[in-house]
Design a protein around this motif. Structure first.
Motif, PDB file in Angstrom:
ATOM      1  N   VAL A   1     -19.639  39.226   6.070  1.00 49.21           N
ATOM      2  CA  VAL A   1     -20.800  38.346   6.272  1.00 49.21           C
ATOM      3  C   VAL A   1     -22.033  38.928   5.588  1.00 49.21           C
ATOM      4  N   SER A   2     -22.241  40.207   5.741  1.00 50.36           N
ATOM      5  CA  SER A   2     -23.401  40.870   5.133  1.00 50.36           C
ATOM      6  C   SER A   2     -23.359  40.747   3.609  1.00 50.36           C
ATOM      7  N   TYR A   3     -22.167  40.951   3.024  1.00 50.79           N
ATOM      8  CA  TYR A   3     -22.013  40.823   1.577  1.00 50.79           C
ATOM      9  C   TYR A   3     -22.371  39.411   1.113  1.00 50.79           C
ATOM     10  N   ILE A   4     -21.817  38.395   1.824  1.00 53.58           N
ATOM     11  CA  ILE A   4     -22.044  36.999   1.425  1.00 53.58           C
ATOM     12  C   ILE A   4     -23.517  36.620   1.585  1.00 53.58           C
ATOM     13  N   LYS A   5     -24.142  37.057   2.669  1.00 51.40           N
ATOM     14  CA  LYS A   5     -25.562  36.755   2.879  1.00 51.40           C
ATOM     15  C   LYS A   5     -26.418  37.373   1.777  1.00 51.40           C
ATOM     16  N   ASN A   6     -26.082  38.591   1.371  1.00 52.72           N
ATOM     17  CA  ASN A   6     -26.839  39.244   0.300  1.00 52.72           C
ATOM     18  C   ASN A   6     -26.668  38.518  -1.030  1.00 52.72           C
ATOM     19  N   LYS A   7     -25.477  37.936  -1.245  1.00 54.73           N
ATOM     20  CA  LYS A   7     -25.196  37.232  -2.495  1.00 54.73           C
ATOM     21  C   LYS A   7     -25.798  35.828  -2.529  1.00 54.73           C
ATOM     22  N   THR A   8     -25.927  35.192  -1.356  1.00 52.85           N
ATOM     23  CA  THR A   8     -26.285  33.771  -1.342  1.00 52.85           C
ATOM     24  C   THR A   8     -27.597  33.443  -0.640  1.00 52.85           C
ATOM     25  N   ASN A   9     -27.971  34.250   0.363  1.00 54.76           N
ATOM     26  CA  ASN A   9     -29.143  33.910   1.178  1.00 54.76           C
ATOM     27  C   ASN A   9     -29.074  32.457   1.657  1.00 54.76           C
ATOM     28  N   PHE A  10     -27.894  32.071   2.170  1.00 48.96           N
ATOM     29  CA  PHE A  10     -27.600  30.671   2.508  1.00 48.96           C
ATOM     30  C   PHE A  10     -27.027  30.636   3.922  1.00 48.96           C
ATOM     31  N   ILE A  11     -27.605  29.823   4.789  1.00 53.40           N
ATOM     32  CA  ILE A  11     -27.115  29.700   6.174  1.00 53.40           C
ATOM     33  C   ILE A  11     -26.519  28.298   6.360  1.00 53.40           C
ATOM     34  N   PRO A  12     -25.184  28.180   6.354  1.00 56.15           N
ATOM     35  CA  PRO A  12     -24.560  26.858   6.483  1.00 56.15           C
ATOM     36  C   PRO A  12     -24.516  26.375   7.927  1.00 56.15           C
ATOM     37  N   GLU A  13     -24.500  25.042   8.071  1.00 57.23           N
ATOM     38  CA  GLU A  13     -24.309  24.416   9.388  1.00 57.23           C
ATOM     39  C   GLU A  13     -22.853  23.988   9.569  1.00 57.23           C
ATOM     40  N   TYR A  14     -22.241  23.530   8.481  1.00 60.62           N
ATOM     41  CA  TYR A  14     -20.873  23.019   8.505  1.00 60.62           C
ATOM     42  C   TYR A  14     -19.964  23.910   7.669  1.00 60.62           C
ATOM     43  N   GLY A  15     -18.773  24.175   8.193  1.00 60.73           N
ATOM     44  CA  GLY A  15     -17.708  24.779   7.408  1.00 60.73           C
ATOM     45  C   GLY A  15     -16.635  23.731   7.167  1.00 60.73           C
ATOM     46  N   VAL A  16     -16.094  23.692   5.951  1.00 55.52           N
ATOM     47  CA  VAL A  16     -15.043  22.729   5.610  1.00 55.52           C
ATOM     48  C   VAL A  16     -13.890  23.488   4.966  1.00 55.52           C
ATOM     49  N   ILE A  17     -12.679  23.320   5.506  1.00 53.00           N
ATOM     50  CA  ILE A  17     -11.482  23.915   4.919  1.00 53.00           C
ATOM     51  C   ILE A  17     -10.708  22.811   4.222  1.00 53.00           C
ATOM     52  N   LEU A  18     -10.555  22.950   2.905  1.00 57.91           N
ATOM     53  CA  LEU A  18      -9.958  21.901   2.087  1.00 57.91           C
ATOM     54  C   LEU A  18      -8.491  22.196   1.848  1.00 57.91           C
ATOM     55  N   GLY A  19      -7.627  21.285   2.292  1.00 57.79           N
ATOM     56  CA  GLY A  19      -6.188  21.468   2.179  1.00 57.79           C
ATOM     57  C   GLY A  19      -5.637  20.990   0.854  1.00 57.79           C
ATOM     58  N   SER A  20      -4.304  20.919   0.765  1.00 59.33           N
ATOM     59  CA  SER A  20      -3.607  20.572  -0.482  1.00 59.33           C
ATOM     60  C   SER A  20      -4.120  19.271  -1.076  1.00 59.33           C
ATOM     61  N   GLY A  21      -4.540  19.329  -2.334  1.00 61.88           N
ATOM     62  CA  GLY A  21      -4.969  18.130  -3.040  1.00 61.88           C
ATOM     63  C   GLY A  21      -6.343  17.626  -2.686  1.00 61.88           C
ATOM     64  N   LEU A  22      -7.062  18.340  -1.813  1.00 65.77           N
ATOM     65  CA  LEU A  22      -8.363  17.847  -1.354  1.00 65.77           C
ATOM     66  C   LEU A  22      -9.517  18.734  -1.820  1.00 65.77           C
ATOM     67  N   GLY A  23      -9.262  19.581  -2.790  1.00 64.43           N
ATOM     68  CA  GLY A  23     -10.263  20.553  -3.224  1.00 64.43           C
ATOM     69  C   GLY A  23     -11.458  19.960  -3.942  1.00 64.43           C
ATOM     70  N   SER A  24     -11.373  18.694  -4.394  1.00 66.34           N
ATOM     71  CA  SER A  24     -12.473  18.095  -5.162  1.00 66.34           C
ATOM     72  C   SER A  24     -13.635  17.637  -4.289  1.00 66.34           C
ATOM     73  N   PHE A  25     -13.522  17.824  -2.971  1.00 61.09           N
ATOM     74  CA  PHE A  25     -14.647  17.510  -2.080  1.00 61.09           C
ATOM     75  C   PHE A  25     -15.919  18.217  -2.541  1.00 61.09           C
TER      76      PHE A  25
END
Length: 270
Positions: free
Chosen positions: A9-33
């Protein structure tokens, strides 16, 4: 695991400075979201400390950060599966990371095989409950109370409020949807006819190789969770003889525009 999660988490926060509200896990064939996102950052999995790397065709392998309207989203392009050789703790590690990045809602998509006769290839199913038939439980082992309680209440694994909202959205957009119970198996083989009959006898409407461990871990940490599935094959004698991963991807790709629209509208208006 706590220290690993916090380091990631610390690494990602340092790289992005971004606090998301929603997480989305994209399954087979749905990566273009991610085309629906105003993308701000993309982190390939192989650059993130402690992250596994997806080995499945159709799973791209990156964390994508961006916005839909005024909502802040982190999307997983590609998930991890027990059948790839990962432990359940590795499979669900990204869910724990997303929680501590800031998400309060998790949206999970997948492709599955249908046994409900009202379904057909390409049907979109809102998951209202699940049956866990995986050989290992993601919460097995010593519990860390910082993540959540030892014994998790699973009376509402999939948010009734989020399901109701998507049903409203689907009605407005004239998108045909179903709801149903998802049964999770290990994979990676597609089910035999006898196994499909078992799935139906046990009370499920569709079957797949993902989602359940991620949702269990999400609920362990108090995340509100929504699951959506595309039926990519039917568990009958006609469909079972031809099913392949390429066919699964093809069916998921055909349904993808409607699934993307439902997820986008849910994030915008929930």
């Amino acid at each position: 695991m706590w220290d690993q999660v916090q380091k990631t988490v610390s690494y990602i926060k340092n790289k992005t400075n971004f606090i998301p509200e929603y997480g989305v896990i994209l399954g087979s064939g749905l990566g273009s979201f991610t085309d629906d996102l105003q993308i701000e950052y993309t982190l390939p999995y192989d650059t993130i400390p402690n992250f596994p790397v997806s080995t499945v065709q159709g799973h791209k392998g990156a964390l994508v950060f961006g916005t839909i309207g005024d909502k802040r989203v982190v999307a997983m392009q590609g998930r991890f599966h027990f059948y790839e050789g990962y432990s359940m703790k590795e499979v669900t590690f990204p869910v724990r990371v997303m929680k501590y990045l800031g998400i309060t809602q998790l949206i999970v998509s997948n492709a599955s095989g249908g046994v409900n006769p009202e379904y057909k290839v390409g049907s979109i199913v809102l998951i209202k409950d699940h049956i866990n038939m995986a050989p290992e439980h993601p919460l097995r082992g010593k519990n860390d109370e910082r993540f959540g309680p030892r014994f998790v209440n699973m009376s509402e694994p999939y948010s009734k409020k989020m399901i109701a909202k998507v049903k409203e959205i689907a009605l407005d957009l004239n998108i045909e949807i179903h709801d149903g119970i998802y049964l999770g198996l290990q994979g990676p083989t597609f089910e035999t006819l006898a196994e499909y009959r078992m799935v139906k006898i046990l009370g499920a409407d569709c079957v797949g190789m993902s989602t359940v461990p991620e949702v269990i871990v999400a609920r362990h940490m108090g995340l509100e969770t929504f699951g959506i599935s595309v039926i990519t094959d039917m568990g009958d004698e006609e469909s079972i003889t031809t099913i392949s991963h390429d066919e699964v991807l093809e069916a998921a790709n055909k349904a993808e525009p409607d699934v993307r629209q439902l997820i986008r509208e849910l994030i915008l208006h929930y």
